[in-house]
Design a protein around this motif. Structure first.
Motif, PDB file in Angstrom:
ATOM      1  N   GLU A 144       7.017  14.172 -12.290  1.00  0.00           N
ATOM      2  CA  GLU A 144       8.221  13.341 -12.285  1.00  0.00           C
ATOM      3  C   GLU A 144       8.464  12.716 -10.916  1.00  0.00           C
ATOM      4  N   ASP A 145       8.195  13.475  -9.853  1.00  0.00           N
ATOM      5  CA  ASP A 145       8.333  12.935  -8.500  1.00  0.00           C
ATOM      6  C   ASP A 145       7.404  11.746  -8.303  1.00  0.00           C
ATOM      7  N   SER A 146       6.167  11.892  -8.754  1.00  0.00           N
ATOM      8  CA  SER A 146       5.178  10.821  -8.607  1.00  0.00           C
ATOM      9  C   SER A 146       5.576   9.600  -9.420  1.00  0.00           C
ATOM     10  N   LYS A 147       6.081   9.840 -10.622  1.00  0.00           N
ATOM     11  CA  LYS A 147       6.530   8.737 -11.477  1.00  0.00           C
ATOM     12  C   LYS A 147       7.687   7.983 -10.828  1.00  0.00           C
ATOM     13  N   HIS A 148       8.638   8.727 -10.268  1.00  0.00           N
ATOM     14  CA  HIS A 148       9.786   8.098  -9.614  1.00  0.00           C
ATOM     15  C   HIS A 148       9.349   7.331  -8.361  1.00  0.00           C
ATOM     16  N   LEU A 149       8.355   7.870  -7.653  1.00  0.00           N
ATOM     17  CA  LEU A 149       7.817   7.179  -6.474  1.00  0.00           C
ATOM     18  C   LEU A 149       7.301   5.797  -6.853  1.00  0.00           C
ATOM     19  N   ILE A 150       6.463   5.740  -7.862  1.00  0.00           N
ATOM     20  CA  ILE A 150       5.879   4.463  -8.281  1.00  0.00           C
ATOM     21  C   ILE A 150       6.957   3.521  -8.798  1.00  0.00           C
ATOM     22  N   GLU A 151       7.898   4.041  -9.558  1.00  0.00           N
ATOM     23  CA  GLU A 151       8.983   3.208 -10.079  1.00  0.00           C
ATOM     24  C   GLU A 151       9.801   2.599  -8.942  1.00  0.00           C
ATOM     25  N   GLU A 152      10.053   3.384  -7.910  1.00  0.00           N
ATOM     26  CA  GLU A 152      10.844   2.891  -6.786  1.00  0.00           C
ATOM     27  C   GLU A 152      10.084   1.818  -6.010  1.00  0.00           C
ATOM     28  N   VAL A 153       8.779   2.012  -5.808  1.00  0.00           N
ATOM     29  CA  VAL A 153       7.981   1.011  -5.094  1.00  0.00           C
ATOM     30  C   VAL A 153       7.928  -0.291  -5.887  1.00  0.00           C
ATOM     31  N   LEU A 154       7.730  -0.204  -7.190  1.00  0.00           N
ATOM     32  CA  LEU A 154       7.689  -1.407  -8.016  1.00  0.00           C
ATOM     33  C   LEU A 154       9.054  -2.102  -8.042  1.00  0.00           C
TER      34      LEU A 154
ATOM     35  N   ALA B  67       0.829  -1.203   0.000  1.00  0.00           N
ATOM     36  CA  ALA B  67       0.000   0.000   0.000  1.00  0.00           C
ATOM     37  C   ALA B  67       0.862   1.251   0.000  1.00  0.00           C
ATOM     38  N   ILE B  68       0.498   2.215  -0.834  1.00  0.00           N
ATOM     39  CA  ILE B  68       1.119   3.536  -0.811  1.00  0.00           C
ATOM     40  C   ILE B  68       0.145   4.496  -0.151  1.00  0.00           C
TER      41      ILE B  68
ATOM     42  N   LEU C 149       9.225   7.280   1.841  1.00  0.00           N
ATOM     43  CA  LEU C 149       9.816   7.806   0.619  1.00  0.00           C
ATOM     44  C   LEU C 149       9.375   9.257   0.444  1.00  0.00           C
ATOM     45  N   ARG C 150      10.316  10.093   0.128  1.00  0.00           N
ATOM     46  CA  ARG C 150       9.987  11.494  -0.093  1.00  0.00           C
ATOM     47  C   ARG C 150       9.441  11.688  -1.501  1.00  0.00           C
ATOM     48  N   ALA C 151       8.328  12.404  -1.614  1.00  0.00           N
ATOM     49  CA  ALA C 151       7.734  12.640  -2.928  1.00  0.00           C
ATOM     50  C   ALA C 151       6.827  13.860  -2.875  1.00  0.00           C
ATOM     51  N   ASN C 152       7.010  14.760  -3.797  1.00  0.00           N
ATOM     52  CA  ASN C 152       6.122  15.903  -3.959  1.00  0.00           C
ATOM     53  C   ASN C 152       5.131  15.539  -5.052  1.00  0.00           C
ATOM     54  N   VAL C 153       3.920  15.162  -4.650  1.00  0.00           N
ATOM     55  CA  VAL C 153       2.960  14.644  -5.620  1.00  0.00           C
ATOM     56  C   VAL C 153       2.494  15.699  -6.614  1.00  0.00           C
ATOM     57  N   SER C 154       2.730  16.978  -6.317  1.00  0.00           N
ATOM     58  CA  SER C 154       2.350  18.027  -7.267  1.00  0.00           C
ATOM     59  C   SER C 154       3.254  18.028  -8.491  1.00  0.00           C
ATOM     60  N   GLU C 155       4.377  17.301  -8.398  1.00  0.00           N
ATOM     61  CA  GLU C 155       5.307  17.179  -9.516  1.00  0.00           C
ATOM     62  C   GLU C 155       5.142  15.817 -10.183  1.00  0.00           C
TER      63      GLU C 155
END
Length: 260
Positions: free
Chosen positions: A83-93, A23-24, A75-81
Motif C-alpha cells: 500500500e505504501d508503494s501504491k500510494h507513492l506512485i499515485e502521489e508522483v503521478l 525519476a523515482i 517522499l516517505r515510503a516503506n517499499v516492503s508495504e
C-alpha cells in the motif's frame, strides 16, 4: 527556431540529457541511492527521492540537489508495504503526471550465519530487498506500458552473484532481483521499456566505513583493481542504462574485477 534557441537546445541535450524526465529513486537518503539521486538531478531529471526513516538525512540530500539548481522532492515510503508503494506512485503521478525512470535501490542487511538466522531476519530482508521491487514496479508498470516508455534499474549486488558468508537472506534477495530483471525485460521490451540491474561490488559507503581497518584491507586485497568502488561509479552505470535504448535484461557489474 533562431540560432540562439537552437544553441540552447543543443546545450540542454548535451549537459542535461534527462531534462523533462521524472525519476523515482528508492532508499535515497544515503549511500548509493543518495548519489544516484544527485547525479540524475544534475543531468536534468526531476527526482522523487524516497526514504523510510532517515528524514533528516533525506532532507540534506534534497538541499544539496536544490542548492545546485536541481529539482527534487522527498517522499516517505516503506517499499516492503504494498500500500505504501501504491500510494507513492499515485502521489508522483498526481504531482508530475508521469514517471519515466524507476530506480529500485532500497535495501537492508540483517547478517547472521544461516543456522542462527531467525525467520524475522529472513523475512525483513526479503520483504524490503525483493518484495519491495515487486511492489514499486507493479504499481508503475501499466503506466509505462501505456506511454510506451520506461527505464527500470534494479540495484542488486555482487553478493547475489557470488554469495556471502552470513548473508543467505541478503544473497537470496539480490539473486532474486536478477531473475526478476531478466524476466520483466522479456515481457516489456516490445513496449519501449528497458529493465536492467547494476551489481555493485564493495563500495565506499557508511556501512563499509564502519568496518574494522583490517577487514577493509582484506577486502581490498582481493579486488584486482586494489581499491573500493565509489558511489559515483555506481551512479555512472545507472546513468548509462537510462540513456541506453538497446540494452535490456542485463546485469552491469561495477566491482573492480572482483567477480567476472
Amino acid at each position: 527556431m533562431s540560432a540562439t534557441e537552437l544553441k540552447e537546445v543543443r546545450q540542454t541535450t548535451l549537459f542535461k540529457p534527462l531534462a523533462n524526465q521524472v525519476a523515482i529513486v528508492t532508499g535515497a537518503s544515503r549511500g548509493i541511492g543518495a548519489e544516484i539521486a544527485k547525479v540524475l538531478a544534475d543531468k536534468g531529471a526531476t527526482v522523487v527521492a524516497t526514504y523510510s526513516s532517515s528524514e533528516e538525512k533525506m532532507q540534506k540530500v534534497i538541499h544539496e540537489i536544490t542548492e545546485k539548481g536541481g529539482h527534487a522532492i522527498a517522499l516517505r515510503a516503506n517499499v516492503s508495504e504494498a500500500e505504501d508503494s501504491k500510494h507513492l506512485i499515485e502521489e508522483v503521478l498526481k504531482q508530475f503526471s508521469k514517471v519515466d525512470i524507476l530506480i529500485n535501490n532500497a535495501g537492508i542487511t540483517k547478517d547472521r550465519s544461516f543456522r542462527k538466522m531467525s525467520k524475522d531476519e529472513w523475512d525483513q530482508v526479503i520483504n524490503v530487498n525483493l518484495n519491495g521491487i515487486f511492489h514499486t514496479t507493479s504499481a508503475i508498470i501499466n503506466h509505462m506500458i501505456e506511454r510506451k516508455y520506461g527505464r527500470i534499474i534494479n540495484i542488486s549486488s555482487i553478493i547475489g552473484q557470488a554469495g556471502g558468508f552470513g548473508q543467505t537472506n541478503y544473497a537470496a534477495s539480490k539473486a532474486g532481483i536478477l531473475g526478476f530483471t531478466k524476466s520483466l525485460a522479456l515481457e516489456t521490451a516490445k513496449n519501449g521499456i528497458t529493465v536492467n540491474a547494476v551489481c555493485p561490488g564493495f563500495i565506499e559507503t557508511e556501512m563499509v566505513a564502519a568496518m574494522p581497518e583490517n577487514v577493509k584491507e582484506n577486502i581490498v586485497s582481493k579486488v584486482p583493481m586494489q581499491r573500493l568502488g565509489t558511489t559515483s561509479e555506481i551512479a555512472e552505470a545507472v546513468l548509462y542504462l537510462i540513456q541506453a535504448s538497446f540494452v535490456t535484461g542485463q546485469e552491469i557489474n561495477v566491482n573492480g574485477g572482483l567477480y567476472m
